[in-house]
Design an enzyme around this catalytic site. Structure first.
Site, mmCIF file in Angstrom:
data_model
loop_
_atom_site.group_PDB
_atom_site.id
_atom_site.type_symbol
_atom_site.label_atom_id
_atom_site.label_comp_id
_atom_site.label_asym_id
_atom_site.label_seq_id
_atom_site.Cartn_x
_atom_site.Cartn_y
_atom_site.Cartn_z
ATOM 1 C CB SER A 175 -42.720 18.567 10.270
ATOM 2 O OG SER A 175 -41.579 18.658 9.480
ATOM 3 N N GLY B 1 -32.865 27.645 2.475
ATOM 4 C CA GLY B 1 -33.630 27.088 3.597
ATOM 5 C C GLY B 1 -33.293 25.638 3.908
ATOM 6 C CG ASN C 51 -60.215 21.052 2.310
ATOM 7 O OD1 ASN C 51 -59.326 20.283 1.960
ATOM 8 N ND2 ASN C 51 -59.973 22.295 2.691
ATOM 9 C CG LEU C 52 -61.847 15.829 -1.363
ATOM 10 C CD1 LEU C 52 -62.910 15.391 -2.377
ATOM 11 C CD2 LEU C 52 -60.951 14.623 -1.023
ATOM 12 C CE1 TYR D 46 -46.407 11.974 11.433
ATOM 13 C CE2 TYR D 46 -46.964 13.153 9.434
ATOM 14 C CZ TYR D 46 -47.357 12.501 10.572
ATOM 15 O OH TYR D 46 -48.687 12.374 10.837
ATOM 16 C CE1 TYR E 218 -46.234 21.822 6.722
ATOM 17 C CE2 TYR E 218 -43.851 21.633 6.930
ATOM 18 C CZ TYR E 218 -45.109 21.067 6.969
ATOM 19 O OH TYR E 218 -45.233 19.731 7.272
ATOM 20 C CE LYS F 27 -47.433 20.356 9.931
ATOM 21 N NZ LYS F 27 -48.755 19.746 10.040
HETATM 22 P P1 NAD Z 1 -51.392 15.785 1.770
HETATM 23 O O1 NAD Z 1 -51.516 17.151 1.208
HETATM 24 O O2 NAD Z 1 -51.294 14.637 0.847
HETATM 25 O O3 NAD Z 1 -52.579 15.505 2.797
HETATM 26 C C1 NAD Z 1 -53.194 16.503 3.543
HETATM 27 C C2 NAD Z 1 -54.695 16.356 3.355
HETATM 28 O O4 NAD Z 1 -55.359 17.360 4.135
HETATM 29 C C3 NAD Z 1 -55.139 16.537 1.912
HETATM 30 O O5 NAD Z 1 -55.983 15.460 1.567
HETATM 31 C C4 NAD Z 1 -55.907 17.856 1.915
HETATM 32 O O6 NAD Z 1 -56.951 17.852 0.979
HETATM 33 C C5 NAD Z 1 -56.398 17.918 3.351
HETATM 34 N N1 NAD Z 1 -56.627 19.262 3.887
HETATM 35 C C6 NAD Z 1 -55.782 20.324 3.930
HETATM 36 N N2 NAD Z 1 -56.352 21.362 4.568
HETATM 37 C C7 NAD Z 1 -57.591 20.939 4.955
HETATM 38 C C8 NAD Z 1 -58.658 21.532 5.673
HETATM 39 N N3 NAD Z 1 -58.593 22.789 6.111
HETATM 40 N N4 NAD Z 1 -59.775 20.802 5.895
HETATM 41 C C9 NAD Z 1 -59.860 19.528 5.453
HETATM 42 N N5 NAD Z 1 -58.890 18.917 4.775
HETATM 43 C C10 NAD Z 1 -57.765 19.616 4.531
HETATM 44 O O7 NAD Z 1 -50.117 15.823 2.758
HETATM 45 P P2 NAD Z 1 -49.386 14.651 3.538
HETATM 46 O O8 NAD Z 1 -48.014 14.525 2.991
HETATM 47 O O9 NAD Z 1 -50.256 13.466 3.617
HETATM 48 O O10 NAD Z 1 -49.234 15.324 4.960
HETATM 49 C C11 NAD Z 1 -50.150 15.074 6.034
HETATM 50 C C12 NAD Z 1 -49.713 15.868 7.245
HETATM 51 O O11 NAD Z 1 -48.369 15.497 7.595
HETATM 52 C C13 NAD Z 1 -49.689 17.382 7.026
HETATM 53 O O12 NAD Z 1 -50.120 18.018 8.205
HETATM 54 C C14 NAD Z 1 -48.216 17.665 6.781
HETATM 55 O O13 NAD Z 1 -47.874 18.986 7.129
HETATM 56 C C15 NAD Z 1 -47.548 16.649 7.700
HETATM 57 N N6 NAD Z 1 -46.161 16.324 7.296
HETATM 58 C C16 NAD Z 1 -45.921 15.872 6.036
HETATM 59 C C17 NAD Z 1 -44.612 15.591 5.651
HETATM 60 C C18 NAD Z 1 -44.295 15.117 4.260
HETATM 61 O O14 NAD Z 1 -43.117 15.174 3.853
HETATM 62 N N7 NAD Z 1 -45.263 14.626 3.474
HETATM 63 C C19 NAD Z 1 -43.549 15.743 6.566
HETATM 64 C C20 NAD Z 1 -43.849 16.193 7.856
HETATM 65 C C21 NAD Z 1 -45.160 16.475 8.204
HETATM 66 N N1 UFG Z 2 -33.594 17.679 -3.318
HETATM 67 C C1 UFG Z 2 -32.889 17.815 -4.503
HETATM 68 N N2 UFG Z 2 -33.601 18.023 -5.651
HETATM 69 C C2 UFG Z 2 -34.955 18.087 -5.676
HETATM 70 C C3 UFG Z 2 -35.676 17.931 -4.452
HETATM 71 C C4 UFG Z 2 -34.950 17.738 -3.289
HETATM 72 O O1 UFG Z 2 -31.653 17.769 -4.516
HETATM 73 O O2 UFG Z 2 -35.538 18.285 -6.744
HETATM 74 C C5 UFG Z 2 -32.848 17.420 -2.064
HETATM 75 C C6 UFG Z 2 -33.007 18.489 -0.999
HETATM 76 O O3 UFG Z 2 -32.059 19.533 -1.185
HETATM 77 C C7 UFG Z 2 -32.802 17.698 0.284
HETATM 78 C C8 UFG Z 2 -33.367 16.312 -0.065
HETATM 79 O O4 UFG Z 2 -33.364 16.240 -1.478
HETATM 80 O O5 UFG Z 2 -31.427 17.562 0.549
HETATM 81 C C9 UFG Z 2 -34.789 16.103 0.441
HETATM 82 O O6 UFG Z 2 -35.610 17.179 0.010
HETATM 83 P P1 UFG Z 2 -37.206 17.141 0.105
HETATM 84 O O7 UFG Z 2 -37.716 18.392 -0.529
HETATM 85 O O8 UFG Z 2 -37.713 15.848 -0.418
HETATM 86 O O9 UFG Z 2 -37.479 17.125 1.686
HETATM 87 P P2 UFG Z 2 -37.047 18.155 2.831
HETATM 88 O O10 UFG Z 2 -36.143 17.420 3.754
HETATM 89 O O11 UFG Z 2 -36.581 19.423 2.278
HETATM 90 O O12 UFG Z 2 -38.449 18.433 3.542
HETATM 91 C C10 UFG Z 2 -39.376 17.397 3.859
HETATM 92 C C11 UFG Z 2 -40.805 17.926 3.760
HETATM 93 C C12 UFG Z 2 -41.061 18.964 4.816
HETATM 94 C C13 UFG Z 2 -40.751 18.386 6.171
HETATM 95 C C14 UFG Z 2 -39.342 17.835 6.217
HETATM 96 C C15 UFG Z 2 -39.112 17.121 7.517
HETATM 97 O O13 UFG Z 2 -41.018 18.500 2.471
HETATM 98 O O14 UFG Z 2 -42.420 19.320 4.800
HETATM 99 O O15 UFG Z 2 -39.135 16.904 5.147
HETATM 100 O O16 UFG Z 2 -37.841 16.648 7.618
HETATM 101 F F1 UFG Z 2 -40.858 19.351 7.097
#
Ligand code: NAD
Ligand code: UFG
Length: 336
Positions: A124, A291, A32-33, A176, A148, A152
């Site tokens: 995650s 957190g 849905n962008l 991930y 969040y 998951k």
């Molecule tokens: P992102 O926001 O770049 O991608 C998610 C996409 O889903 C976006 O394009 C958004 O427009 C679309 N979207 C959201 N809700 C929607 C809906 N109801 N219908 C249709 N489209 C929808 O995020 P990402 O980093 O690519 O993450 C992808 C998935 O991986 C997510 O489920 C996220 O929770 C999970 N994940 C991400 C991380 C991370 O650090 N990036 C870590 C662990 C898990």
């Molecule tokens: N950090 C800083 N300064 C910043 C941002 C992050 O010091 O401006 C530190 C954080 O304290 C942490 C590390 O960098 O120690 C990584 O932080 P991120 O926010 O990049 O990532 P997190 O590990 O907190 O969380 C990410 C995703 C979550 C996912 C998780 C899975 O954001 O969605 O990894 O391990 F669930």
């Protein structure tokens, strides 16, 4: 296979679409962008040199999703669509529970109705909570500190129960660790709206001069240098992990950590970035972020054993590719 990729225009989804196409699959994106741009779809097509089908639809819209399943022969689904900002989920819990849980249920229902038996889900490492590192798939899950993370854990439970009740269903729950980096073309990458929450996009924006300095959240953790330790994984390795999970999917529920197994501290990442790109990243220490846990890294051996997949790209490649993408973004803005 013909794969429905929800959230395929987003950061991880777009890279995974490239990997799927390169592995010979066909792709239909439903997005849905709300957190991405349609131009990412064009970039996927450009990189892979192949066409894909794109629908701008909300995955919580069961009619729109059912229409897709009715009109296409879908062999499998990868469900990326979801909201992912941890802090925002504390402020807007209902949006997070609604979007992330309802989308999973709508998809699962359509799969059941149209007899689609392969589903790969974006989970995650956050579901491990504050377990002892390295995190292993067999560990009991601990409560996460935010809505969040709960979405998951709940989606994992819902899909597990569905697979238990339906022996034909195959589900892969991919946990991930910390995806970073960009496609090596510099066309696709992570471009968050506003000030980034995550470390790597913050670092690249500091390097670019868009932000003045990095705030390192805490230097008194029980880690190698007092800063938080994470398992950073190149987004293309993560993308290839999805292809491996899909290609090896068998009946039942399978849980895999997708990480490198390697912990890197905030300072180690900053210094690796500076060295890889020959650029300075000013930083200061501030208090811990609520957190956050001290250390989070994977035992990644199960994915290697069962899927034949391991992460190949090192921290230098992650830093170089992230910076190449950020620089290209700058070029695009400047030539606009
Ligand atoms: P992102 O926001 O770049 O991608 C998610 C996409 O889903 C976006 O394009 C958004 O427009 C679309 N979207 C959201 N809700 C929607 C809906 N109801 N219908 C249709 N489209 C929808 O995020 P990402 O980093 O690519 O993450 C992808 C998935 O991986 C997510 O489920 C996220 O929770 C999970 N994940 C991400 C991380 C991370 O650090 N990036 C870590 C662990 C898990
Ligand atoms: N950090 C800083 N300064 C910043 C941002 C992050 O010091 O401006 C530190 C954080 O304290 C942490 C590390 O960098 O120690 C990584 O932080 P991120 O926010 O990049 O990532 P997190 O590990 O907190 O969380 C990410 C995703 C979550 C996912 C998780 C899975 O954001 O969605 O990894 O391990 F669930």
């Amino acid at each position: 296979m013909n794969i429905l990729v929800t959230g395929g225009a987003g950061y991880i989804g777009s890279h995974t679409c490239v990997a799927l196409l390169e592995a010979g699959h066909s792709v239909i994106i439903a997005d849905n962008l709300c957190n991405s741009k349609a131009e990412n779809v064009k970039k996927i097509i450009k990189i892979a040199g192949q066409e894909i089908t794109f629908y701008e639809i909300d995955v919580t819209d069961s009619q729109a999703i059912e229409a897709l399943f009715k009109n296409y022969k879908i062999d499998g689904v990868i469900h990326f669509a979801g909201l992912k900002a941890v802090g925002e989920s504390v402020e807007k819990p209902l949006s997070y529970y609604y979007n992330n849980i309802v989308s999973t249920m709508v998809l699962a229902k359509a799969c059941e109705k149209y007899n689609v038996n392969k589903l790969v889900f974006s989970s995650s490492a956050t579901v491990y909570g504050d377990n002892t590192v390295p995190f292993v798939e067999t560990m009991n899950l601990l409560p996460t500190t935010n809505p969040y993370g709960e979405t998951k854990a709940m989606s994992e439970r819902i899909l597990t129960d569905i697979a238990k009740a339906n022996p034909a269903f195959s589900v892969s729950l991919l946990r991930y660790f910390n995806p970073v980096g960009a496609h090596e073309s510099g066309l696709l990458g992570e471009a968050p709206n506003g000030v980034p929450n995550n470390l790597m996009p913050f670092v690249t924006q500091v390097a670019k001069g868009k932000l003045d300095k990095l705030r390192v959240f805490g230097n008194d953790y029980p880690t190698v240098d007092g800063t938080g330790v994470r398992d950073y994984i190149h987004v293309m390795d993560l993308a290839e992990g999805h292809v491996a999970a899909l290609n090896n999917l068998t009946k039942g529920v399978h849980i895999y950590n997708l990480g490198t197994g390697q912990g890197t501290s905030v300072l180690e990442l900053v210094h690796a970035f500076e060295e890889a790109n020959d650029i300075e990243v000013p930083y200061e220490f501030i208090e811990r972020r609520p957190g956050d846990i001290a250390s989070c890294y994977a035992d990644a051996s199960k994915a290697e054993r069962e899927l034949g997949w391991t992460a190949k790209r090192d921290i230098v490649a992650m830093c170089r590719d992230a910076w190449r993408f950020e620089k290209k973004l700058k070029d695009l803005v400047e030539t606009d």
